[in-house]
Scaffold this motif. Sequence first.
Motif, short mmCIF file in Angstrom:
data_model
loop_
_atom_site.label_atom_id
_atom_site.label_comp_id
_atom_site.label_asym_id
_atom_site.label_seq_id
_atom_site.Cartn_x
_atom_site.Cartn_y
_atom_site.Cartn_z
N MET A 88 13.14 14.35 -11.42
CA MET A 88 12.73 13.28 -10.52
C MET A 88 11.24 13.38 -10.20
N PRO A 89 10.47 12.31 -10.39
CA PRO A 89 9.06 12.32 -9.97
C PRO A 89 8.95 12.52 -8.47
N MET A 90 7.98 13.33 -8.04
CA MET A 90 7.83 13.65 -6.61
C MET A 90 6.38 13.61 -6.21
N ALA A 91 6.16 13.49 -4.90
CA ALA A 91 4.81 13.43 -4.35
C ALA A 91 4.78 14.15 -3.02
N ALA A 92 3.74 14.97 -2.81
CA ALA A 92 3.52 15.65 -1.54
C ALA A 92 2.32 15.01 -0.86
N ALA A 93 2.55 14.41 0.30
CA ALA A 93 1.48 13.69 1.00
C ALA A 93 0.65 14.59 1.89
N LEU A 94 1.08 15.84 2.13
CA LEU A 94 0.34 16.91 2.80
C LEU A 94 0.45 16.91 4.32
N SER A 95 0.92 15.84 4.94
CA SER A 95 1.16 15.83 6.39
C SER A 95 2.11 14.69 6.71
N ALA A 96 2.68 14.73 7.91
CA ALA A 96 3.59 13.66 8.32
C ALA A 96 2.85 12.33 8.42
N ALA A 97 1.63 12.35 8.95
CA ALA A 97 0.87 11.12 9.10
C ALA A 97 0.55 10.50 7.74
N HIS A 98 0.17 11.34 6.78
CA HIS A 98 -0.15 10.82 5.45
C HIS A 98 1.12 10.40 4.70
N LEU A 99 2.24 11.06 4.97
CA LEU A 99 3.49 10.64 4.34
C LEU A 99 3.86 9.24 4.82
N ALA A 100 3.69 8.97 6.10
CA ALA A 100 4.02 7.65 6.64
C ALA A 100 3.18 6.55 6.01
N ALA A 101 1.99 6.91 5.50
CA ALA A 101 1.06 5.91 4.96
C ALA A 101 0.99 5.92 3.44
N ILE A 102 1.85 6.69 2.77
CA ILE A 102 1.75 6.80 1.31
C ILE A 102 1.94 5.44 0.65
N LEU A 103 1.16 5.18 -0.40
CA LEU A 103 1.23 3.89 -1.09
C LEU A 103 2.41 3.88 -2.06
N PHE A 104 3.03 2.72 -2.23
CA PHE A 104 4.18 2.58 -3.10
C PHE A 104 3.74 2.05 -4.47
N PRO A 105 4.24 2.65 -5.56
CA PRO A 105 3.99 2.07 -6.89
C PRO A 105 4.61 0.68 -6.98
N ALA A 106 4.00 -0.18 -7.76
CA ALA A 106 4.50 -1.56 -7.88
C ALA A 106 5.89 -1.61 -8.48
N THR A 107 6.27 -0.59 -9.27
CA THR A 107 7.57 -0.57 -9.94
C THR A 107 8.67 0.09 -9.12
N LEU A 108 8.34 0.58 -7.92
CA LEU A 108 9.29 1.38 -7.15
C LEU A 108 10.46 0.55 -6.65
N LYS A 109 11.68 1.05 -6.90
CA LYS A 109 12.89 0.41 -6.43
C LYS A 109 13.65 1.25 -5.41
N ARG A 110 13.57 2.58 -5.55
CA ARG A 110 14.28 3.46 -4.61
C ARG A 110 13.38 4.63 -4.24
N LEU A 111 13.24 4.86 -2.94
CA LEU A 111 12.40 5.92 -2.40
C LEU A 111 13.27 6.94 -1.69
N TYR A 112 13.19 8.20 -2.12
CA TYR A 112 13.81 9.30 -1.40
C TYR A 112 12.77 9.89 -0.44
N ILE A 113 13.08 9.87 0.84
CA ILE A 113 12.19 10.43 1.85
C ILE A 113 12.61 11.86 2.11
N VAL A 114 11.73 12.80 1.76
CA VAL A 114 12.02 14.23 1.91
C VAL A 114 11.60 14.61 3.33
N ARG A 115 12.56 14.71 4.20
CA ARG A 115 12.31 14.84 5.64
C ARG A 115 12.12 16.30 6.04
#
Length: 346
Positions: free
Chosen positions: A252-279
């Motif tokens: 599964m492709p993954m991304a680390a936004a480095l902080s809670a604030a940056h995770l809340a603002a992460i940009l979505f790829p145009a092709t994205l259909k389902r987002l798993y939020i790693v809480r």
Amino acid sequence: MEPIAELARRLAAQAETVCRHYLSNGRREGCYWLVGDVRNTPGRSMFVRLKGGLSAKGAAGKWTDAATGGHGDLLDVIRESCGLIDFRDVVDEARSFLNLPQPEPERTGHWPKSTPAPLGSTEAARRLFAMSRPISGSAVETYLRKRGITTFHGTGSLRFHPRCYYRPDEQSPAETWPAMIAAVTDLDGRLTGLHRTWLDPSGIDKAPVETPRRAMGDLLGHAVRFGWPSDIIAAGEGIETVLSLQCVLPGMPMAAALSAAHLAAILFPATLKRLYIVRDDDPAGDGARDRLIERAQIAGIETLVLSPVFGDFNDDLRRLGIEPLRANVRGQLAPQDAGRFAAFAT
């Protein structure tokens, strides 16, 4: 430096060793190494020839993916399994694997070599990343393994710098420590910033400094990426949290936004259909989750939340072990994703 053809030939001469290292989710059967695909996904549709001549169709090191029709050599395996973008990084990784001397790094970017880049700028981040090397065999690999992380699929965004400057404050002299260097990129793969984790020289822990983690450059909306997203991605805060989850979801492709604030603002790829939020299990993590769900709903993106038992998934990996982590994650996935991304059937 060896020509590209010579690097490919040297890798082919050690084809099985290369496969065991970069395609660790596969196995040998006869004269072939079988694995799911060139990104090291579990399965059997791709086969790598382990024996053969130095060239032509039956050469050692050549691979074919029966499911997609893709084919290539072991340099392609290194590029795709490590998630590398720049071919110079592929060459550096191959040379490191073969224990060949590394060339002097070149500075990159638009600033003249003699002109210092502004501190904390994207240009300074580009130069530092260019001066770092792959993590294989380094203190970074030791540090991650010490934290229970043993899967390094698509970790081309991580590098090692043996003497990275650390300044406690503006008045103090600079120190040097080994560091894990993580590239922060935008959705097109352009480097916008870096995250540094300074380490003890042994690699067994972080360096004994006041703030062993710091970021630089343009971070908002961007992330440290492990694999490139198409329709599904998992996004979390910390690098080690995301890498721990990748141990049980290697495809599964993954991304680390480095902080809670940056995770809340992460940009979505145009092709994205389902987002798993790693809480992360804290108030900041809950806030990032709620904001992401709200933004995803507006964009028409399905969201699913992956929650740890303890504070985060690295806590789970270290305290519970890989099998309990796998069981917890399996119960939170969409049913169709368990077969697509997870190594649950092995």
